[in-house]
Design an enzyme around this catalytic site. Sequence first.
Site, mmCIF file in Angstrom:
data_model
loop_
_atom_site.group_PDB
_atom_site.id
_atom_site.type_symbol
_atom_site.label_atom_id
_atom_site.label_comp_id
_atom_site.label_asym_id
_atom_site.label_seq_id
_atom_site.Cartn_x
_atom_site.Cartn_y
_atom_site.Cartn_z
ATOM 1 C CG ASP A 127 -0.357 17.938 -1.245
ATOM 2 O OD1 ASP A 127 -0.500 17.005 -0.424
ATOM 3 O OD2 ASP A 127 -0.098 19.107 -0.899
ATOM 4 N NE ARG A 132 24.436 19.859 4.327
ATOM 5 C CZ ARG A 132 25.398 19.560 3.437
ATOM 6 N NH1 ARG A 132 25.081 18.961 2.305
ATOM 7 N NH2 ARG A 132 26.658 19.863 3.681
ATOM 8 C CE LYS A 149 -0.656 19.986 7.733
ATOM 9 N NZ LYS A 149 0.663 20.363 7.179
ATOM 10 C CE1 TYR A 177 -1.558 25.269 3.805
ATOM 11 C CE2 TYR A 177 0.519 24.741 2.737
ATOM 12 C CZ TYR A 177 -0.169 25.206 3.830
ATOM 13 O OH TYR A 177 0.513 25.618 4.941
#
Length: 380
Positions: A175, A50, A200, A103
């Site tokens: 973004d 982690r 994406k 978004y």
Amino acid sequence: MTDQGFSTKAIHAGWDPDPQTGAVNVPIFASSTFAQDGVGGMRDGFEYARTGNPTRRVLEANMAAIEAGVYGRGFSSGMAATDALLRATLRPGDHLVIPNDAYGGTFRLIDKVFSQWGITYSVAPVVDPEAVAAAIKPNTKLVWIETPTNPLLNVGDIAALADVAHAAGAKLVVDNTFATPYLQQPLTLGADVVLHSTTKYLGGHSDVVGGALVTNDEQLDSDIAFLQNGAGAVPGPFDAYLTMRGIKTLAVRMDRHSDNAEKLVDFLVAHPKINTVLYPGLAGHPGHEAAAKQMKRFGGMISVRVAGGKQAALDFCAKTKIFTLAESLGGIESLIEHPGAMTHASTAGSLLEVPDDLVRLSVGIEDADDLLADVDQALA
């Protein structure tokens, strides 16, 4: 690697062939923990996956390089990256400015979750720096933009908006998911931090979910890294590997996405069933001048408003055969969706509600003639 071209960095940044085996690609280090040379004796900084993983480290270095940044951090999704950045930069009583067509997931997180902790927001069109400046308050800490925006493809002048944010003592977040670092590098234009849904275009094959934050601000990176470890929304090593595999071909894919989108835009502009085509490459687009200044090309995303209203838009989505009706974007395959009922349903009834005749197209890298024929028959 600052003097090397984009594709060279995309392929090589963060990794040299393994000195022991000669492996050209970074291995998938599928280990949750790492042996230590005595108590506190970590090997190369690794102790627990982690906190850090060798595969993820290479991805983070690679993403920083292609965004012309210093520090990169990987996350398990774009929304995890969004959440970490908001928590790293905002405290109860703070305010941020967001696009008036942000978004839906970003809006939902801010409006439904962070509002419960005393965070307030205002909306403003990214195309108008003066309107963004007017939306800023004395307690504004972030100006958050997408450019191009999702789903209306509005374009903000990053350099001008950076000046607006910095004059108010706020940070500018960009973004960059739609544009990708191949087409646009916000940090070079004054942005403080860049966000990606690597799901994406960076991953590019619709087979991995991830997110990223890149900055040149050492303190901000330290704050982000604390939350990345402390909250634990990190990508697994296989996720990191798949994302890096996608990044290696980002440049050639984005050129093909852009080629196909431009041909489809020309077709749609002349089609009687389409009222409006929203694409930054069109000379009449309100953000065209800014896009031409700061983007290499105009990308693979197109939105259209369909003559006949909502039902005609839904029919268009239902009738395509190569364009797959699905959420997400940026993969090699072409996708179509109705934002008002799908990705942006959370904005219904708000200032960010999208038109119900809007259809969003993520143009893939198939043969352009086949995509044109598919859209033609779906609109017939």
